[in-house]
Structure formats: structure tokens, C-alpha cells
Motif scaffolding. Structure first.
Motif, mmCIF file in Angstrom:
data_model
loop_
_atom_site.group_PDB
_atom_site.id
_atom_site.type_symbol
_atom_site.label_atom_id
_atom_site.label_comp_id
_atom_site.label_asym_id
_atom_site.label_seq_id
_atom_site.Cartn_x
_atom_site.Cartn_y
_atom_site.Cartn_z
ATOM 1 N N GLU A 108 0.830 -1.220 0.000
ATOM 2 C CA GLU A 108 0.000 0.000 0.000
ATOM 3 C C GLU A 108 0.850 1.249 0.000
ATOM 4 O OE1 GLU A 108 -3.478 0.634 2.535
ATOM 5 O OE2 GLU A 108 -3.810 -1.522 2.364
ATOM 6 N N ASP A 109 1.917 1.221 0.792
ATOM 7 C CA ASP A 109 2.799 2.374 0.890
ATOM 8 C C ASP A 109 3.359 2.749 -0.482
ATOM 9 O OD1 ASP A 109 4.383 4.317 2.258
ATOM 10 O OD2 ASP A 109 6.108 2.979 2.008
ATOM 11 N N PHE A 110 3.644 1.762 -1.309
ATOM 12 C CA PHE A 110 4.210 2.024 -2.635
ATOM 13 C C PHE A 110 3.136 2.331 -3.672
ATOM 14 C CE2 PHE A 110 8.849 1.327 -3.460
ATOM 15 C CZ PHE A 110 9.236 1.467 -2.145
ATOM 16 N N GLY A 111 1.867 2.366 -3.272
ATOM 17 C CA GLY A 111 0.838 2.843 -4.192
ATOM 18 C C GLY A 111 0.026 1.762 -4.868
ATOM 19 N N LYS A 112 0.075 0.558 -4.363
ATOM 20 C CA LYS A 112 -0.701 -0.553 -4.936
ATOM 21 C C LYS A 112 -0.480 -0.670 -6.448
ATOM 22 C CE LYS A 112 -4.480 0.267 -1.847
ATOM 23 N NZ LYS A 112 -5.878 0.080 -1.597
ATOM 24 N N ALA A 113 -1.581 -0.660 -7.217
ATOM 25 C CA ALA A 113 -1.446 -0.930 -8.658
ATOM 26 C C ALA A 113 -0.772 0.219 -9.404
ATOM 27 C CB ALA A 113 -2.800 -1.222 -9.274
ATOM 28 N N ALA A 114 -0.807 1.418 -8.812
ATOM 29 C CA ALA A 114 -0.140 2.552 -9.464
ATOM 30 C C ALA A 114 1.007 2.980 -8.553
ATOM 31 C CB ALA A 114 -1.122 3.697 -9.671
ATOM 32 N N VAL A 115 2.185 2.452 -8.850
ATOM 33 C CA VAL A 115 3.321 2.658 -7.956
ATOM 34 C C VAL A 115 3.768 4.122 -8.001
ATOM 35 C CG1 VAL A 115 5.735 2.054 -7.578
ATOM 36 C CG2 VAL A 115 4.072 0.275 -8.048
ATOM 37 N N ILE A 116 4.062 4.659 -6.819
ATOM 38 C CA ILE A 116 4.413 6.078 -6.701
ATOM 39 C C ILE A 116 5.892 6.266 -7.060
ATOM 40 C CG2 ILE A 116 4.541 7.991 -5.076
ATOM 41 C CD1 ILE A 116 2.394 6.328 -3.423
ATOM 42 N N ILE A 117 6.136 7.196 -7.976
ATOM 43 C CA ILE A 117 7.492 7.411 -8.486
ATOM 44 C C ILE A 117 8.472 7.762 -7.363
ATOM 45 C CG2 ILE A 117 8.879 8.822 -10.046
ATOM 46 C CD1 ILE A 117 7.022 7.281 -11.681
ATOM 47 N N GLU A 118 8.017 8.616 -6.438
ATOM 48 C CA GLU A 118 8.916 9.057 -5.364
ATOM 49 C C GLU A 118 9.415 7.866 -4.554
ATOM 50 O OE1 GLU A 118 5.864 10.604 -5.838
ATOM 51 O OE2 GLU A 118 6.852 12.179 -7.003
ATOM 52 N N LYS A 119 8.537 6.895 -4.354
ATOM 53 C CA LYS A 119 8.929 5.715 -3.569
ATOM 54 C C LYS A 119 10.004 4.925 -4.329
ATOM 55 C CE LYS A 119 5.830 6.244 -0.298
ATOM 56 N NZ LYS A 119 6.102 6.372 1.122
ATOM 57 N N LEU A 120 9.802 4.829 -5.645
ATOM 58 C CA LEU A 120 10.787 4.115 -6.451
ATOM 59 C C LEU A 120 12.134 4.830 -6.394
ATOM 60 C CD1 LEU A 120 8.889 3.043 -9.690
ATOM 61 C CD2 LEU A 120 9.637 1.619 -7.811
ATOM 62 N N GLN A 121 12.077 6.180 -6.381
ATOM 63 C CA GLN A 121 13.325 6.930 -6.325
ATOM 64 C C GLN A 121 14.048 6.675 -5.010
ATOM 65 O OE1 GLN A 121 11.682 10.739 -7.162
ATOM 66 N NE2 GLN A 121 12.019 10.570 -9.374
ATOM 67 N N LYS A 122 13.254 6.605 -3.929
ATOM 68 C CA LYS A 122 13.871 6.323 -2.630
ATOM 69 C C LYS A 122 14.501 4.930 -2.636
ATOM 70 C CE LYS A 122 10.836 9.291 0.113
ATOM 71 N NZ LYS A 122 9.662 9.333 1.012
ATOM 72 N N LEU A 123 13.771 3.979 -3.197
ATOM 73 C CA LEU A 123 14.301 2.617 -3.266
ATOM 74 C C LEU A 123 15.584 2.599 -4.091
ATOM 75 C CD1 LEU A 123 14.078 -0.403 -2.732
ATOM 76 C CD2 LEU A 123 12.489 -0.584 -4.636
ATOM 77 N N ARG A 124 15.586 3.371 -5.178
ATOM 78 C CA ARG A 124 16.791 3.414 -6.009
ATOM 79 C C ARG A 124 17.972 3.977 -5.230
ATOM 80 N NH1 ARG A 124 18.159 3.050 -11.218
ATOM 81 N NH2 ARG A 124 16.032 2.981 -12.003
ATOM 82 N N GLN A 125 17.712 5.021 -4.427
ATOM 83 C CA GLN A 125 18.805 5.589 -3.631
ATOM 84 C C GLN A 125 19.413 4.541 -2.710
ATOM 85 O OE1 GLN A 125 17.936 9.294 -1.607
ATOM 86 N NE2 GLN A 125 16.532 9.912 -3.221
ATOM 87 N N VAL A 126 18.544 3.759 -2.080
ATOM 88 C CA VAL A 126 19.037 2.722 -1.166
ATOM 89 C C VAL A 126 19.869 1.702 -1.929
ATOM 90 C CG1 VAL A 126 18.355 0.871 0.386
ATOM 91 C CG2 VAL A 126 17.098 3.029 0.417
ATOM 92 N N LEU A 127 19.322 1.283 -3.096
ATOM 93 C CA LEU A 127 20.033 0.270 -3.882
ATOM 94 C C LEU A 127 21.375 0.810 -4.378
ATOM 95 C CD1 LEU A 127 17.036 -1.182 -5.919
ATOM 96 C CD2 LEU A 127 18.200 -2.228 -3.980
#
Lengths: 515, 405
Positions: free
Chosen positions: A274-293
Motif C-alpha cells: 500500500e505504501d508504494f501505491g498498490k497498482a499505481a506505484v508512486i514514483i517518489e517511492k521508487l526513487q527512494k528505493l533506487r537511492q538505497v540500492l
């Protein structure tokens, strides 16, 4: 005394009179407002319909060139939306044996065929829970007046669970082609004919880049044998909310440095559905995940990303939404060198009882295929909560993950038992003990005992060369209720699994976190 | 001790019995296998489809079916399954799975084809419903032949598509593909009504019609008609177009809007408009009330234009009388006499301008019996000297320093 009684009677009579009047007025009011309700005129325009798409299988338009006339982009979208809705409505109808909505997406003559089928299923108490996971569309014909379209839908994968009298009768996956004629009626593209055709089974397995791979019972990274020495990680200030408002990449970078000092090579992190936006994933969350990776890559750490945290639906009709979720995440990172594996779900076996084992396992099996389709490069695993569940889907996963919080003294035996059964790498994905000795738990474990526990585990790990990830780096101030429930002693226990205490000091166990 | 041994033997026996029992149950469950005895794999819609399986041991089975419009499960006490009509009447691939204890023991597919022996049913879709003459625009005739079970007939079904327009009748033979047969029918040079029909085997469709409208009008001519050429502000001039036609000689549709633009001698533009009836439009305009010169041109906006015609309007009078009464506070203009010295028809406009210092006031009245009377009240026009200017039918008269008491 009599006076008293009189007064009581009087007040009773008056209040009951008032009560009756109030009830009558309420009744009249309700009746009037009920009579005033009705179809809103604007509903004729179908404006409010389908605001949220509830059915999102993968749709690819392979070809829209047709002999009739060139099709407009908007019409193509309309056809696609209504065609998928037709599938969705039909799935719902077969799941409930109820015809609601069928008339919106099937013409009068086509409806009859569905109705007869539903009637037969209803009589035999059969329900079919189904979904389609992908549609490959080719437009065969679009008429000059824009009112008729014929399309072919290739390699439609349909998953179905057939229940009779609430008993699962059959689980089936069918691949078919369909040819469909649609007519534009009342603003809906309605199915007039649908004909199932033989499908050419095409199994093109996606090519992996082979950077991470499993051969036999060993994991290889960049052609080097790799032993996972890792830790489950949440930042201290934001447990179970790593990508929330408190996200700070500098804090995480420092934590990664600490892990390097513990001679670890892997972390396991969690992505919430849910935090990542369910079926429509939130770009900002992906960016944060990318930073971690990216940070992990810079510090030469591998990452196991656990998906679908806190997800719990698994119903067949919800599949396509979760597929879109996973597509948007894994396809973005399919070439990221820091990722070791996608862990589909944390401890899904805990949902067996409430959601049905067949539902959960079917969802996991399909999800595995979905992830491999969008990211063939990384490994896939499932974080089972105990050894007993670990063999489920063992043929499908790349390596088998399990958690161990039971008696440390029987671990080796249990591990060897599992090892003998499974011919894939085994990963002890979570283990640890809470140093929760306090008023809440007078018989709890002291920090000293915690250190002894990890010491003992590390020795077993060393002798058996076990892939491991311990739980967890930090003690936490707060544990969300959604994690272990609201009971204070449970929450309390969950706060003290760390190697570093709340004040940031290394606990005694710290030196035994890695080897 | 012996008692214990007895116990042990007893339990061992029970255990053994249980083991044997379970293994037999398990064995039979695993051993059930079946083959489909029915050899026919392709059926025609409407056939009774019976699937007959042969089991190695008697067992209870169920048959799961997956077809075009949905799935169902059949039950049978024997190993013979008759497919329900809603499955066997519908064209397409049917996948079947024979189940025993929720386990699939046989899987396979059969095919149902559209019924080609019973009469055909036809559905036709025609559109757009109106097109333009000239051969570039077209309408599309789509024919969907089905069998009596509402299955589309297979590809390459022969069909005749016919249409009639004026004297011509045409028939085109073609073969269906992707469920349908279709034909684009281009318009002819003439406008009119196009009728269509189709035929598949013995079944004929209903009649369908579409309208072929004339194409866009070409440039045209206008002429004028008026009762006389005097600028009396009373009669009406008519502007009449020639018959508007498209490039193929079709008279344009009734109601085609024509705009008439009139430029007078001062360069002002007057405008009137009219729709065509039988190709002709008539624009009407009131005569000017002063000598004037008009240039008239008509347009179908954005599409076609006419020639320019010129019209001269002659003044009806050279002069008129003005009488002052009641200390110049009552002014009578007229009688205004028209071109034959007749009293001008009621409604001729007369304007009176009163000027004092820098303020000018205009009063406008229309004539009655050839006369217009102005009253200048003391309350509005205090005593003093005014300049009075009177204008009628293009003639101006000025009275300087008129004293109002």
C-alpha cells in the motif's frame, strides 16, 4: 406516595407520546427522502462509471492496422477499457452466479449464452473464481462508421479455481486465443461474439544476464560463489516505514557502513504494497528505493528486496492489480547490480489459515512467473516463517528461504533435515532473539544471553556454511500495531531484537552479528 | 507382563490393519486412469455431443468444461457425459478435464464448428447513414452471417452484397473473413438514395438505405428585383440567386444558407441571409430612405460566392416644408411628398437636431399622413436661441438662431 406514582405515569405517558411523534416524523421523513432518490439523469452519460479500474491484466496491442479504417487512439483506449471490463464483469458473474453488469458489456444476444451457463452453475452450486493475466490484442477490423470492431486476443492466460459447494474442485490454467466482435451501443463497446480458438503455446523464456545465479545448491554472484551473510534492516527511527516521510539516505548510508564493519555482505529490506501505491506505484517511492540500492551498490552490499509487505488479499480477482504493482517495481530495477533477489512475500504461510492455502500458494506461483517475466536477471524466493513450510513451491523458487525463531538447540537437526529434502540453496532469512528482560517479561533474555545465542548460531553457521540474515540491526523505540498486534508485551519483545540499542550503543551481541 | 504383551500385539494388529486400509485407499486413488472413447473431435453446433470415457476401475468422476462463454462442471453416474446445449451449441474450442477426487485424469479439447446445414441468419450494419455525391465519399456495408445458434459462419463463406442507385443495380460477390463480409460503396455523381441488401445462401437481408447528399455548391449568379428604384425606405428589394448546384449538377440540399452582403456608398455593410429552396435563395432588404448606391454579393460562407450586382436608388424628394408655431416651440415638417407628389407612406424617418452652445440633442419621429410634428417644451428647452437642423429622406435643412420664448 400516590402523587409520586401519578407523576411517574404522567411522565411516562408524555415521553412515550413524544417518542411516538418523533418516530412517526422520522418515518415520514425517511419515506419521503426514499421516494426522492432515483437514477440521476447524469448517470445516462456513464460519467461516474469505472473511475477505478479493478482489473488490470497486462494488455499489449500487437497490431492495429486493419482493412476497415485507421483507428483513433481514443477509440482504442475505449475498446480496451470496455473489453477488459467485459472480462472482469464476467469473472465476477461466474464467481457469484449473479448477472449484475453483464448487460453493460455484452449485447442482448450474447448475454443469453452467459445467463444459461450461470443458471446451470447455480443449480449445481458451482462457482468459478477466475482471472486473466495477459491479453495480446490484434485489431482485425474497425468499421467506417466507428461502431463495429473485430479483434483477436492471443495467448490469453486464464487462471481458474472451480468450487463446488465451497469445496475446491479444480485449479486450472488455460491458454486460449479468442476472436471477439464488439459493437458500440449506448456508449459501451459490447461483446457481440466471442469465440475461443486454439492457441499456439509459445514458451519464450526470458533471457537472464546471469550476474546472479544458482547452480545446484550454491549461489553465484558475478561467477563467484557467494555466501549470504546478512541482516534484516530497518532504520532505527522508522521501523516498518523505511520509505516514509522520515526517509533519510544519509542515515541509511551510515547504517550500511556499520554493516560493513560487521563483515556482512547482504541486507534484506521491505517494500510495502500500500505504501508504494498498490497498482499505481508512486514514483517518489521508487526513487527512494533506487537511492538505497545505489548506496548498497556503492558499498558492495547485496540486497534482498521483500515485496508485498502487509498485503493480504490474494483473491483471484485481485491478482492483476498486484501484477501491475510488481511490474512497475521489478522492471525498473531489472539491471540493478545490487539486487540479489526478490523475496515475494514475508511469511505468507501465516495467511494460510485466514485466506486459504490454495489461494496464497496459487498467488505466489503466478507472482513468481510475473516477476521472472519482467526481471529475469535476479533470483526469486519466498520468506517462509518456518521450516515446515519451506518446501512449498521449492521447485519454482531459485533458493528456499525460511525463518527460525524456535529452540536454538534443535536448529541444526531441523536444518539438516530440510537440507536433505531440498536440492536448492537454503537461506536462513531471519533469526534472532530479543533481549527483552524487563518488567514486561521477567523471564526474558538478557543482553548477555542474546550475545550467547548469536555466538552459538554463528558457530553452527560456520560449521554448516549456512546463508544467513539475522534480525535485526537496531532496537526500536516504537513498533507499529500492524506488525505484532497491540498487546504491549508482544510489542515490547519486538523492540529488543537489535544488535545496537536505542541509545545507539553496541550491544553485547554486536560482535557475533557476522563472521 | 503377559497382559502387556497381549496389549502390544493387539495394538500392533490394529496398526497393521490401518496401514493396509490406508494404502489400499491411496492406491485406488492413484490408480484411476481413463481414456476418451469418443473418437469424434470436431462437431457441428446443434449436434448432441457425448463424451464417453473408459475408466480402468469404476470411480466417481466429474467433467470440467472451458468454452467461449464460460466454464462449468458436469456430473454423471456413468462415464458418459452429454454436453449441455449452451456449450454444444456454441462455436469454438472446448477444453475438457475429467476429474476424480479433484484430480485431473484426462485432459483434451474438442471443437465445435458453426452449423452449415441449417438456414443462415443475417445481421447487417451500414454506416455512415449519409454521404456526399461525387465518388470520394463512401458508406460501408458490413454483413455478419450466423447460424441459427448465433455462431458466426467460418471464414470464406460466400455472400452477395447488392446495391441500387438510380438506374444502376450492382451485385458484388465476396467471402467472409474475421466473422464478417464487408464492402465500401462509393457515392455516384448524382445525389439520391442508395439501397442495399445482401444474401448468404438462401437467406436475404432486409433493405437498408442511405442518403447521398449533393456535394458542395459551385459559384453562382444573383439578380435583383424591386418595385421601383426610389429610396423611399418603404419598399423591399429582393436578391435572387441562380439555382445552386454542385460540380456534378446536383441541386444543393434545401436549407443551404446563403449570405447576402450589401456595401452602400459610404462603405457600410448591410447583411441579410436566406436558405435555399430547390437550390434558390432569396434575400430581402428594405429600400434605403436616401439616395444611395449598393453593391451586392452573395456567399455560401467558406464554399461559394456569386457575382457582384450594383443598384442605384434615387431620392424621392428635393425639398420639404417646415413650419414654426407657438413661439417656434411647435415645428411641423411636411407634408413630405414622394416621387409622384403623393404623400409619403407612413413611417418615413425625420430627425430633428437642436443645438445650443455645444450640446446637441436629436429627436427622431416617423411620419404620419406625410407630416411630423415636434414639440419643444419650455421645461426642457428654456428660452434662448437655438440652431435647429432637420433631416428627412436625405434632405437637410438648417435654421440658425431660432428664438424659443
Amino acid at each position: 406516595m400516590t402523587n409520586w406514582n401519578k407523576n411517574i405515569y404522567r411522565s411516562l405517558i408524555i415521553s412515550s407520546f413524544l417518542g411516538i411523534v418523533v418516530l412517526i416524523l422520522l418515518g415520514i421523513g425517511k419515506t419521503l427522502s426514499y421516494l426522492n432518490t432515483g437514477a440521476d439523469r447524469s448517470s445516462m452519460l456513464h460519467l461516474a462509471l469505472d473511475k477505478d479500474q479493478a482489473y488490470l491484466p497486462k494488455v499489449i496491442w500487437k497490431d492495429t492496422i486493419n482493412p476497415g479504417r485507421p483507428i483513433e487512439k481514443q477509440t482504442l483506449l475505449d475498446i480496451e477499457k470496455d473489453y477488459l471490463n467485459a472480462w472482469y464483469i464476467r469473472q465476477v458473474a461466474y464467481q457469484t452466479n449473479w448477472t449484475s453488469g453483464i448487460d453493460d458489456y455484452y449485447t442482448n444476444s450474447a448475454q443469453q449464452h452467459i445467463f444459461k451457463n450461470l443458471e446451470a452453475n447455480k443449480q449445481k452450486d458451482i462457482i468459478v473464481k477466475g482471472t486473466t493475466t495477459n491479453h495480446n490484442l490484434l485489431l482485425d477490423f474497425y468499421s467506417a462508421d466507428g461502431q463495429l470492431a473485430v479483434l483477436t486476443d492471443k495467448n490469453v492466460k486464464e487462471y481458474q479455481q472451480i468450487y463446488q459447494k465451497d469445496q475446491l474442485l479444480l485449479e486450472t490454467e488455460v491458454q486460449s486465443d479468442y476472436q471477439v466482435m464488439l459493437l458500440l451501443e449506448d456508449g459501451f463497446w459490447r461483446i457481440r461474439h466471442i469465440v475461443k480458438e486454439e492457441s499456439q503455446i509459445s514458451k519464450d523464456t526470458p533471457q537472464t544476464d546471469g550476474f546472479v545465479k544458482v547452480i545446484g545448491t550454491k549461489i553465484y554472484v558475478d561467477n563467484q560463489e557467494f555466501q549470504i551473510k546478512g541482516i534484516n534492516y530497518y532504520p532505527q527511527k522508522s521501523p516498518w516505514d523505511m520509505f516514509g516521510d522520515d526517509f533519510d539516505i544519509n542515515v541509511i548510508a551510515k547504517d550500511l557502513d556499520i554493516m560493513k564493519t560487521m563483515s556482512l555482505n547482504t541486507i534484506r529490506i521491505f517494500v510495502q504494497y500500500e505504501d508504494f501505491g498498490k497498482a499505481a506505484v508512486i514514483i517518489e517511492k521508487l526513487q527512494k528505493l533506487r537511492q538505497v540500492l545505489d548506496q548498497a551498490e556503492a558499498k558492495d552490499l547485496k540486497v534482498i528486496v521483500t515485496l508485498f509487505d502487509f498485503y493480504g488479499d490474494y483473491s483471484v480477482l485481485d491478482w492483476t492489480l498486484t501484477h501491475r504493482h510488481v511490474e512497475q517495481i521489478v522492471s525498473v530495477f531489472k539491471n540493478h547490480k545490487s539486487i540479489l533477489a526478490w523475496d515475494i512475500k514475508n511469511e505468507p504461510n501465516l495467511d494460510f489459515e485466514s485466506r486459504g492455502q490454495e489461494n496464497v500458494v496459487a498467488w505466489l506461483r503466478e507472482m513468481m512467473l510475473q516477476i521472472k517475466q519482467y526481471d529475469p536477471n535476479h533470483l526469486v524466493t519466498i520468506g517462509w516463517s518456518d521450516i515446515a513450510s519451506a518446501s512449498i513451491l521449492q521447485d519454482e523458487v531459485d533458493f528456499v528461504s525460511f525463518h527460525y525463531y524456535q529452540d536454538i538447540d534443535v536448529f541444526e537437526k531441523a536444518y539438516n533435515g530440510l537440507n536433505a529434502k531440498i536440492n536448492k540453496p537454503l537461506v536462513l532469512q531471519e533469526f534472532g532473539v530479543s533481549s527483552n528482560l524487563s518488567l514486561w517479561s521477567p523471564f526474558g533474555v538478557s543482553e548477555k544471553k542474546q550475545a550467547a545465542y548469536h555466538k552459538q548460531f554463528q558457530e553452527m553457521i560456520k560449521t554448516n556454511t549456512i546463508h544467513y540474515l539475522s534480525w535485526t540491526l537496531y532496537d526500536f523505540e516504537e513498533v507499529p500495531t500492524s506488525v505484532v498486534g497491540s498487546l504491549p508485551w508482544r510489542k515490547h519483545k519486538q523492540k529488543y531484537f537489535g544488535f545496537i540499542d536505542k541509545a545507539g550503543n553496541r550491544k553485547k551481541a554486536f560482535e557475533f552479528a557476522g563472521n | 507382563m503377559s497382559l502387556e504383551r497381549k496389549h502390544i500385539t493387539f495394538w500392533l494388529l490394529i496398526f497393521l490393519v490401518c496401514c493396509i486400509g490406508f494404502t489400499t485407499v491411496l492406491n485406488t486413488a492413484q490408480q484411476v486412469s481413463a481414456v476418451l472413447e469418443t473418437k469424434q473431435k470436431v462437431f457441428e453446433a446443434g449436434d448432441t455431443i457425448e463424451l464417453n470415457f473408459k475408466l480402468n476401475t469404476p470411480a466417481k468422476t466429474q467433467l470440467f468444461l472451458h468454452a467461449s462463454f464460460g466454464s462449468t462442471v458436469l456430473e454423471s453416474d456413468t462415464t458418459r457425459y452429454t454436453l449441455p446445449e449452451f456449450v454444444s451449441n456454441k462455436k469454438g474450442i472446448i477444453q475438457y478435464t475429467l476429474l476424480h477426487n479433484s484430480k485431473a485424469i484426462v485432459k483434451g479439447t474438442i471443437q465445435v464448428k458453426a452449423n452449415t446445414t441449417k438456414p443462415v441468419q443475417l445481421e447487417s450494419y451500414v454506416g455512415p447513414p449519409s454521404i456526399i455525391a461525387g465518388g470520394t465519399d463512401y458508406t460501408m456495408q458490413v454483413v455478419v452471417p450466423t447460424d441459427i445458434y448465433d455462431n458466426t459462419l467460418p471464414d470464406s463463406t460466400a455472400m452477395q452484397l447488392k446495391h441500387q442507385f438510380l438506374e444502376s443495380e450492382k451485385e458484388v460477390g465476396l467471402y467472409s473473413k474475421d466473422m464478417i463480409g464487408w464492402l465500401n460503396i462509393f457515392s455516384y455523381r448524382q445525389s439520391g438514395r442508395l439501397l442495399m441488401s445482401s444474401k448468404v445462401r438462401e437467406t436475404a437481408s432486409k433493405e437498408f438505405s442511405i442518403e447521398v447528399f449533393p456535394s458542395l455548391p459551385e459559384d453562382f449568379q444573383i439578380s435583383s428585383q424591386r418595385k421601383h428604384s426610389y429610396a423611399d425606405g418603404n419598399q423591399i428589394s429582393e436578391f435572387i440567386t441562380s439555382v445552386l448546384k454542385d460540380e456534378y449538377g446536383n441541386i444543393v440540399s434545401d436549407g443551404t444558407l446563403v449570405e447576402f452582403k450589401i456595401k452602400d456608398k459610404e462603405g457600410a455593410i448591410l447583411q441579410t441571409q436566406s436558405g435555399t429552396v430547390n437550390g434558390q435563395a432569396i434575400g430581402k432588404m428594405l429600400h434605403p430612405d436616401h439616395q444611395d448606391f449598393w453593391e451586392v454579393r452573395a456567399f455560401v460562407p467558406g464554399i461559394a460566392k456569386s457575382n457582384v450586382i450594383q443598384l442605384e436608388y434615387a431620392s424621392v424628394l428635393d425639398d420639404f416644408e417646415v413650419q414654426f408655431f407657438n413661439d417656434n416651440r411647435e415645428i411641423v415638417v411636411g407634408p413630405l411628398l414622394s416621387f409622384m407628389d403623393q404623400l409619403i407612406p407612413d413611417g418615413a424617418i425625420v430627425a430633428l437636431k437642436i443645438k445650443k452652445d455645444k450640446s446637441v440633442e436629436t429627436k427622431i419621429k416617423s411620419s404620419s399622413n406625410g407630416v411630423v410634428r415636434f414639440l419643444l417644451k419650455e421645461e426642457f428647452y428654456p428660452s434662448g436661441k437655438y440652431t435647429i437642423k432637420i433631416e428627412a429622406l436625405g434632405v437637410q435643412k438648417e435654421f440658425l438662431q431660432t428664438l424659443l420664448k
